[in-house]
Design a protein around this motif. Structure first.
Motif, PDB file in Angstrom:
ATOM      1  N   THR A 256       0.836  -1.196   0.000  1.00 23.10           N
ATOM      2  CA  THR A 256       0.000   0.000   0.000  1.00 23.10           C
ATOM      3  C   THR A 256       0.877   1.255   0.000  1.00 23.10           C
ATOM      4  OG1 THR A 256      -0.065   0.140   2.423  1.00 23.10           O
ATOM      5  CG2 THR A 256      -1.750  -1.225   1.328  1.00 23.10           C
ATOM      6  N   PRO A 257       0.314   2.402  -0.405  1.00 23.30           N
ATOM      7  CA  PRO A 257       1.073   3.662  -0.312  1.00 23.30           C
ATOM      8  C   PRO A 257       1.527   3.951   1.121  1.00 23.30           C
ATOM      9  CG  PRO A 257      -0.846   3.945  -1.721  1.00 23.30           C
ATOM     10  CD  PRO A 257      -0.974   2.593  -1.110  1.00 23.30           C
ATOM     11  N   ASP A 258       0.715   3.567   2.087  1.00 25.04           N
ATOM     12  CA  ASP A 258       1.114   3.774   3.477  1.00 25.04           C
ATOM     13  C   ASP A 258       2.406   3.018   3.788  1.00 25.04           C
ATOM     14  OD1 ASP A 258      -1.127   5.364   4.260  1.00 25.04           O
ATOM     15  OD2 ASP A 258      -2.346   3.547   4.335  1.00 25.04           O
ATOM     16  N   HIS A 259       2.492   1.791   3.292  1.00 23.68           N
ATOM     17  CA  HIS A 259       3.689   0.982   3.544  1.00 23.68           C
ATOM     18  C   HIS A 259       4.907   1.595   2.873  1.00 23.68           C
ATOM     19  CE1 HIS A 259       5.636  -2.672   4.930  1.00 23.68           C
ATOM     20  NE2 HIS A 259       6.182  -2.823   3.745  1.00 23.68           N
ATOM     21  N   GLU A 260       4.739   2.095   1.660  1.00 25.32           N
ATOM     22  CA  GLU A 260       5.864   2.723   0.967  1.00 25.32           C
ATOM     23  C   GLU A 260       6.322   3.979   1.699  1.00 25.32           C
ATOM     24  OE1 GLU A 260       7.579   1.317  -1.487  1.00 25.32           O
ATOM     25  OE2 GLU A 260       6.224  -0.350  -1.041  1.00 25.32           O
ATOM     26  N   ASN A 261       5.377   4.760   2.213  1.00 23.85           N
ATOM     27  CA  ASN A 261       5.757   5.951   2.977  1.00 23.85           C
ATOM     28  C   ASN A 261       6.442   5.588   4.282  1.00 23.85           C
ATOM     29  OD1 ASN A 261       4.846   7.696   1.040  1.00 23.85           O
ATOM     30  ND2 ASN A 261       2.909   8.163   2.052  1.00 23.85           N
ATOM     31  N   MET A 262       6.024   4.469   4.876  1.00 23.88           N
ATOM     32  CA  MET A 262       6.702   4.018   6.087  1.00 23.88           C
ATOM     33  C   MET A 262       8.137   3.603   5.781  1.00 23.88           C
ATOM     34  SD  MET A 262       5.715   0.957   8.795  1.00 23.88           S
ATOM     35  CE  MET A 262       6.301  -0.349   7.695  1.00 23.88           C
ATOM     36  N   ARG A 263       8.341   2.939   4.661  1.00 25.52           N
ATOM     37  CA  ARG A 263       9.704   2.550   4.276  1.00 25.52           C
ATOM     38  C   ARG A 263      10.556   3.789   3.987  1.00 25.52           C
ATOM     39  NH1 ARG A 263      10.660  -2.662   2.740  1.00 25.52           N
ATOM     40  NH2 ARG A 263      12.148  -1.989   1.168  1.00 25.52           N
ATOM     41  N   LEU A 264       9.932   4.826   3.414  1.00 25.99           N
ATOM     42  CA  LEU A 264      10.652   6.061   3.180  1.00 25.99           C
ATOM     43  C   LEU A 264      11.031   6.718   4.505  1.00 25.99           C
ATOM     44  CD1 LEU A 264      11.728   8.252   1.300  1.00 25.99           C
ATOM     45  CD2 LEU A 264       9.410   9.215   1.196  1.00 25.99           C
ATOM     46  N   LEU A 265      10.141   6.661   5.472  1.00 27.27           N
ATOM     47  CA  LEU A 265      10.442   7.183   6.802  1.00 27.27           C
ATOM     48  C   LEU A 265      11.627   6.440   7.404  1.00 27.27           C
ATOM     49  CD1 LEU A 265       9.453   9.063   9.175  1.00 27.27           C
ATOM     50  CD2 LEU A 265       8.195   7.061   9.998  1.00 27.27           C
ATOM     51  N   ALA A 266      11.690   5.131   7.173  1.00 29.61           N
ATOM     52  CA  ALA A 266      12.803   4.336   7.686  1.00 29.61           C
ATOM     53  C   ALA A 266      14.126   4.765   7.046  1.00 29.61           C
ATOM     54  CB  ALA A 266      12.552   2.859   7.431  1.00 29.61           C
ATOM     55  N   LEU A 267      14.092   5.057   5.752  1.00 29.38           N
ATOM     56  CA  LEU A 267      15.311   5.526   5.077  1.00 29.38           C
ATOM     57  C   LEU A 267      15.772   6.853   5.652  1.00 29.38           C
ATOM     58  CD1 LEU A 267      14.508   4.650   1.350  1.00 29.38           C
ATOM     59  CD2 LEU A 267      16.192   3.545   2.848  1.00 29.38           C
ATOM     60  N   ILE A 268      14.828   7.748   5.892  1.00 25.56           N
ATOM     61  CA  ILE A 268      15.174   9.052   6.465  1.00 25.56           C
ATOM     62  C   ILE A 268      15.730   8.873   7.861  1.00 25.56           C
ATOM     63  CG2 ILE A 268      14.185  11.230   7.277  1.00 25.56           C
ATOM     64  CD1 ILE A 268      12.228  11.054   4.929  1.00 25.56           C
ATOM     65  N   ALA A 269      15.124   7.987   8.640  1.00 23.90           N
ATOM     66  CA  ALA A 269      15.606   7.734   9.998  1.00 23.90           C
ATOM     67  C   ALA A 269      17.015   7.159   9.980  1.00 23.90           C
ATOM     68  CB  ALA A 269      14.659   6.789  10.721  1.00 23.90           C
ATOM     69  N   GLU A 270      17.288   6.291   8.985  1.00 21.38           N
ATOM     70  CA  GLU A 270      18.611   5.675   8.876  1.00 21.38           C
ATOM     71  C   GLU A 270      19.663   6.716   8.557  1.00 21.38           C
ATOM     72  OE1 GLU A 270      20.672   2.565   9.683  1.00 21.38           O
ATOM     73  OE2 GLU A 270      18.609   2.033   9.153  1.00 21.38           O
ATOM     74  N   GLN A 271      19.296   7.688   7.741  1.00 20.77           N
ATOM     75  CA  GLN A 271      20.260   8.719   7.342  1.00 20.77           C
ATOM     76  C   GLN A 271      20.472   9.782   8.414  1.00 20.77           C
ATOM     77  OE1 GLN A 271      18.497  10.238   3.769  1.00 20.77           O
ATOM     78  NE2 GLN A 271      18.865   8.359   2.593  1.00 20.77           N
TER      79      GLN A 271
END
Length: 272
Positions: A256-271
């Motif tokens: 879902t788009p929600d899941h993709e946005n959550m994965r994007l949040l994870a990338l931002i958190a990692e950086q």
């Protein structure tokens, strides 16, 4: 307990219970003390003593009769019984724990990229995975000892735009804190937080006077995150010990788009 009874009595109109409205204007909203006492099958004098805190050991049948007369729901009835237990000195005096077990810390990593954190009864964030902190936009600007989800909701400037329907979120947050105070009124951190928020936030002060209670275990939450956009999560709050610690986990549905946005949040958190 007396404050809770007064607050709930003010919310029940006589006509709601089939009582005559009577003549003339009432000085205060809701049921009169004598009306509630009659509905609960107790004397007016005994009820007044309950409200004034002079009677601190009401029986279970009396509490059930009061709950029925006041039309309390299950959570409110449980809250009334908890307040009565504390007034009578019953129940364990459980202190809010601060140490988080190593296995729970490992679980926070295993849950990634789902945002997750552990809170104590006061709602201090004891430990979080990177996504858990990134989800609460701007909370990492505060020092760790001030990272508290109730404080964030009412005092952080990002909260009103982050939470979808902030007024409802704020009301639920204040109600959840009210249940925590009933569970452990001797924890000095709880009244200190209430005092801080009452002085700093008129919204909190208004909500606190309502004496609403809520036990929140599962929910759906919508975030308008400034970095990744909108995300709708399913939310779980799991008790992980007798000391008031709870594990909060936010999940999305894969694909879902929600899941993709959550994965994007994870990338931002990692950086970050």
């Amino acid at each position: 307990m007396g404050e809770f009874l007064r607050a709930r009595r003010a919310r029940v109109e006589p006509t709601d219970l089939g009582l005559p409205a009577g003549t003339g204007r009432r000085r205060n909203p809701g049921l009169r003390r004598e009306e509630l006492a009659a509905l609960a099958g107790i004397s007016v004098d005994y009820y007044i003593r309950l409200e004034q805190g002079k009677e601190t050991n009401p029986s279970a049948p009396v509490l059930r009769q009061l709950a029925r007369a006041l039309r309390l729901d299950d959570e409110e009835t449980g809250h009334l019984f908890a307040l009565a237990d504390r007034a009578a000195g019953r129940g364990p005096r459980v202190r809010t724990g601060q140490g988080v077990r190593p296995g729970i810390r490992q679980l926070l990593e295993t849950l990634r990229p789902c945002p997750a954190y552990v809170r104590n009864r006061t709602n201090d964030i004891l430990v979080a995975n990177p996504e858990g902190l990134a989800l609460l936009a701007g909370i990492d600007d505060w020092p760790p000892e001030r990272r508290n989800t109730t404080r964030y909701t009412f005092l952080h400037p990002a909260a009103r735009s982050l939470f979808d329907g902030w007024p409802a979120v704020a009301a639920a947050t204040a109600a959840q804190l009210r249940t925590a105070v009933a569970a452990d009124p001797e924890d000095p951190a709880l009244p200190a937080l209430v005092e801080e928020l009452t002085e700093a936030s008129a919204d909190f002060a208004d909500l606190w006077r309502r004496h609403d209670v809520r036990y929140r275990h599962t929910d759906h939450k919508v975030f308008h995150h400034p970095a990744v956009g909108d995300i709708t999560f399913s939310y779980e709050s799991l008790g992980i010990g007798p000391d008031g610690q709870r594990l909060a986990v936010y999940q999305t549905t894969p694909g879902t788009p929600d899941h993709e946005n959550m994965r994007l949040l994870a990338l931002i958190a990692e950086q970050g």
